[in-house]
Motif scaffolding. Sequence first.
Motif, short mmCIF file in Angstrom:
data_model
loop_
_atom_site.label_atom_id
_atom_site.label_comp_id
_atom_site.label_asym_id
_atom_site.label_seq_id
_atom_site.Cartn_x
_atom_site.Cartn_y
_atom_site.Cartn_z
N CYS A 82 0.82 -1.21 0.00
CA CYS A 82 0.00 0.00 0.00
C CYS A 82 0.86 1.26 0.00
CB CYS A 82 -0.92 0.01 1.22
SG CYS A 82 -2.17 -1.27 1.14
N HIS A 90 -4.37 3.79 1.65
CA HIS A 90 -3.31 3.88 2.67
C HIS A 90 -2.02 4.53 2.19
CE1 HIS A 90 -5.66 0.08 3.17
NE2 HIS A 90 -5.96 0.72 4.27
N HIS A 132 -3.60 -4.84 1.18
CA HIS A 132 -4.67 -4.73 2.18
C HIS A 132 -5.86 -5.63 1.85
CE1 HIS A 132 -6.25 -1.36 -0.55
NE2 HIS A 132 -7.24 -2.24 -0.50
ZN LIG Z 1 -4.07 -0.18 0.98
#
Ligand SMILES: [Zn+2]
Length: 171
Positions: A82, A90, A132
């Motif tokens: 990320c 993120h 994620h």
């Molecule tokens: Zn992410």
Amino acid sequence: VGAILRNRSGMIPYPMPSSASVSAAMRGNRKRDTRPELGLRSRLHRLGYRFRVNFGVRVQNRIVRPDIVFTKARIAVFVDGCYWHSCGEHGTTPRTNSGYWRPKLERNVSRDREVDCLLTSSGWSVIRVWEHLAVEEATTRVQRALLGNRASRPRPNRHSLSRQTAVAAGT
Ligand SMILES: [Zn+2]
């Protein structure tokens, strides 16, 4: 900064020594064997899929190393961090040293797109999943890409089948 602290690696990135940062730049800042990557690999493996890890794909005189490679199906899977690959949820640029990090992260993203182009123009399919993403979802996305591709279907009984055939043939 909160977003960076939430980064899965648990590290707050700082400029590295020049030799380390050069080699990291050459790898496109890809960290190998991250937890989401291992999770996806072991799940796919358990489902009977066979693939290559750390396999260099040669495309137009360049070597690309996707995280997971299905050579026969020509499917390249990347598990993108990320932070390093600037995920929309993120991937924030740190306030400190942003003059260093912002262009670096932007280069990563444009390198990602460049790699995508290289691979797809050579007949490869590219799947990118964010770190994620839940492992189940990442697996589904890979499976969906593999669907309809005979070369890459799970074949857990392949060896026992050929053994049976051999026995039946009396060899
Ligand atoms: Zn992410």
